[in-house]
Write a protein that holds these residues in place. Structure first.
Motif, PDB file in Angstrom:
ATOM      1  N   UNK A  47      48.003  51.754  39.912  1.00 40.25           N
ATOM      2  CA  UNK A  47      49.333  52.012  39.356  1.00 40.25           C
ATOM      3  C   UNK A  47      50.303  52.464  40.442  1.00 40.25           C
ATOM      4  N   UNK A  48      49.863  53.397  41.286  1.00 38.95           N
ATOM      5  CA  UNK A  48      50.733  53.915  42.345  1.00 38.95           C
ATOM      6  C   UNK A  48      51.077  52.838  43.378  1.00 38.95           C
ATOM      7  N   UNK A  49      50.191  51.853  43.525  1.00 33.76           N
ATOM      8  CA  UNK A  49      50.448  50.781  44.491  1.00 33.76           C
ATOM      9  C   UNK A  49      51.193  49.609  43.865  1.00 33.76           C
ATOM     10  N   UNK A  50      51.485  49.720  42.547  1.00 31.51           N
ATOM     11  CA  UNK A  50      52.280  48.686  41.894  1.00 31.51           C
ATOM     12  C   UNK A  50      51.499  47.565  41.246  1.00 31.51           C
ATOM     13  N   UNK A  51      50.189  47.760  41.024  1.00 28.49           N
ATOM     14  CA  UNK A  51      49.378  46.735  40.372  1.00 28.49           C
ATOM     15  C   UNK A  51      49.289  46.992  38.870  1.00 28.49           C
ATOM     16  N   UNK A  52      49.279  45.924  38.100  1.00 29.77           N
ATOM     17  CA  UNK A  52      49.121  46.021  36.654  1.00 29.77           C
ATOM     18  C   UNK A  52      47.645  46.220  36.312  1.00 29.77           C
ATOM     19  N   UNK A  53      47.398  46.712  35.092  1.00 25.65           N
ATOM     20  CA  UNK A  53      46.014  46.931  34.655  1.00 25.65           C
ATOM     21  C   UNK A  53      45.235  45.621  34.675  1.00 25.65           C
ATOM     22  N   UNK A  54      45.895  44.533  34.294  1.00 23.55           N
ATOM     23  CA  UNK A  54      45.227  43.235  34.264  1.00 23.55           C
ATOM     24  C   UNK A  54      44.832  42.791  35.678  1.00 23.55           C
ATOM     25  N   UNK A  55      45.668  43.116  36.669  1.00 24.29           N
ATOM     26  CA  UNK A  55      45.356  42.761  38.051  1.00 24.29           C
ATOM     27  C   UNK A  55      44.163  43.563  38.561  1.00 24.29           C
ATOM     28  N   UNK A  56      44.123  44.850  38.191  1.00 29.32           N
ATOM     29  CA  UNK A  56      42.988  45.683  38.590  1.00 29.32           C
ATOM     30  C   UNK A  56      41.706  45.155  37.964  1.00 29.32           C
ATOM     31  N   UNK A  57      41.752  44.823  36.675  1.00 27.98           N
ATOM     32  CA  UNK A  57      40.564  44.310  35.998  1.00 27.98           C
ATOM     33  C   UNK A  57      40.071  43.014  36.631  1.00 27.98           C
ATOM     34  N   UNK A  58      41.013  42.186  37.043  1.00 26.79           N
ATOM     35  CA  UNK A  58      40.650  40.924  37.699  1.00 26.79           C
ATOM     36  C   UNK A  58      39.966  41.191  39.040  1.00 26.79           C
ATOM     37  N   UNK A  59      40.516  42.138  39.795  1.00 24.54           N
ATOM     38  CA  UNK A  59      39.909  42.486  41.078  1.00 24.54           C
ATOM     39  C   UNK A  59      38.534  43.127  40.896  1.00 24.54           C
ATOM     40  N   UNK A  60      38.407  43.977  39.876  1.00 25.56           N
ATOM     41  CA  UNK A  60      37.122  44.617  39.605  1.00 25.56           C
ATOM     42  C   UNK A  60      36.064  43.576  39.267  1.00 25.56           C
ATOM     43  N   UNK A  61      36.421  42.628  38.426  1.00 27.18           N
ATOM     44  CA  UNK A  61      35.486  41.577  38.038  1.00 27.18           C
ATOM     45  C   UNK A  61      35.058  40.759  39.246  1.00 27.18           C
ATOM     46  N   UNK A  62      36.033  40.429  40.090  1.00 28.47           N
ATOM     47  CA  UNK A  62      35.723  39.611  41.271  1.00 28.47           C
ATOM     48  C   UNK A  62      34.867  40.383  42.262  1.00 28.47           C
ATOM     49  N   UNK A  63      35.168  41.680  42.441  1.00 31.76           N
ATOM     50  CA  UNK A  63      34.410  42.450  43.413  1.00 31.76           C
ATOM     51  C   UNK A  63      33.013  42.811  42.922  1.00 31.76           C
ATOM     52  N   UNK A  64      32.839  42.969  41.618  1.00 34.48           N
ATOM     53  CA  UNK A  64      31.498  43.190  41.091  1.00 34.48           C
ATOM     54  C   UNK A  64      30.635  41.960  41.346  1.00 34.48           C
ATOM     55  N   UNK A  65      31.240  40.774  41.170  1.00 37.93           N
ATOM     56  CA  UNK A  65      30.531  39.530  41.449  1.00 37.93           C
ATOM     57  C   UNK A  65      30.253  39.401  42.945  1.00 37.93           C
ATOM     58  N   UNK A  66      31.244  39.774  43.754  1.00 39.78           N
ATOM     59  CA  UNK A  66      31.066  39.669  45.202  1.00 39.78           C
ATOM     60  C   UNK A  66      30.002  40.633  45.691  1.00 39.78           C
ATOM     61  N   UNK A  67      29.914  41.808  45.064  1.00 44.12           N
ATOM     62  CA  UNK A  67      28.887  42.779  45.422  1.00 44.12           C
ATOM     63  C   UNK A  67      27.504  42.165  45.230  1.00 44.12           C
ATOM     64  N   UNK A  68      27.290  41.521  44.090  1.00 47.05           N
ATOM     65  CA  UNK A  68      25.996  40.886  43.821  1.00 47.05           C
ATOM     66  C   UNK A  68      25.793  39.664  44.708  1.00 47.05           C
TER      67      UNK A  68
END
Length: 259
Positions: free
Chosen positions: A158-179
């Motif tokens: 939020x402080x960096x100007x990202x929407x909740x949907x953008x954060x969720x998209x990044x979280x999903x991608x990074x969880x996949x990238x972690x695996x």
């Protein structure tokens, strides 16, 4: 007396918002001169934008790591891995470790740090996303995302100007990238993970696959990020992400028989 942050903040703020922006810049600059002054000047060379990115990254990493209640061995290992990838030694490594400890402090001003960081990096989206992705990696260091960690990531986004949907998209991608990273991107890894690394559905057309791949490679191109203010030491982090994207894309191409 520390005044540099105020002068810089006023100048940048005025460029973006004239008098009102200058006032905001003064407030952020004051924070940087006082609260931000607790963070040691890790980079003694390079631009101020790079120094701010460097200092803030490790301080916020420490804060995210503490979110689960205690800093685990995985958290420390990740921070050390980041320092290794950046080839930090001597004073630079000790200063990075100190910034990490500063971020764990109970009185660490997370929002103030993020606002100063956003202003001093001129709100460049590529740098902001890179910063957020590093913090996501910190939260996922143990393979799980704790509720408190996700809450802090929401504040950061939020402080960096990202929407909740953008954060969720990044979280999903990074969880996949972690695996995907754990498997080394081999053929053993389910193809679905490769699609998630690129942030697309398995039903996406070939052209959409290529478009997603090019977008991610452009966002994480090391030379472009350094030119926009990424500290040169962090180029290895961008390279690692670019390699993960490349492996995922190659996996999908092989599965589809794409050229």
């Amino acid at each position: 007396m520390r005044l540099w942050g105020k002068f810089f903040g006023v100048g940048i703020g005025f460029m973006f918002g004239k008098f009102a922006g200058a006032l905001l810049g003064l407030v952020i600059g004051h924070w940087w001169d006082t609260r931000g002054g607790k963070l040691k000047a890790i980079r003694r060379r390079g631009t101020n934008r790079q120094a701010v990115f460097f200092n803030s990254t490790f301080a916020v990493m420490g804060h995210v790591a503490k979110a689960s209640g205690r800093v685990t061995e995985d958290d420390i290992r990740l921070a050390s891995l980041v320092m290794d990838q950046m080839r930090l030694t001597g004073d630079a490594r000790r200063d990075a470790q100190q910034a990490f400890r500063d971020g764990k402090a109970a009185d660490f001003d997370l929002k103030g740090c993020l606002r100063a960081f956003r202003l001093l990096t001129l709100g460049r989206p590529e740098l902001l996303q890179m910063f957020l992705e590093i913090q996501i990696q910190t939260a996922l260091a143990d393979g799980e995302l704790q509720p408190k960690e996700q809450k802090i990531l929401q504040v950061i986004a939020t402080e960096l100007g990202f929407k909740a949907s953008q954060l969720n998209e990044l979280l999903s991608r990074w969880q996949a990238e972690f695996r995907f990273r754990q498997s080394g991107g081999t053929q053993v890894q389910p193809i679905e993970q490769a699609y998630k690394v690129l942030g697309i559905a398995a039903s996406a057309a070939d052209q959409d696959v290529k478009r997603a791949y090019r977008k991610l490679m452009n966002e994480h191109h090391p030379d472009k990020l350094v030119a926009k203010g990424l500290p040169p030491e962090m180029m290895e982090l961008a390279k690692q992400t670019a390699q993960d994207v490349q492996r995922a894309y190659d996996r999908i191409k092989a599965e589809r028989g794409m050229r």
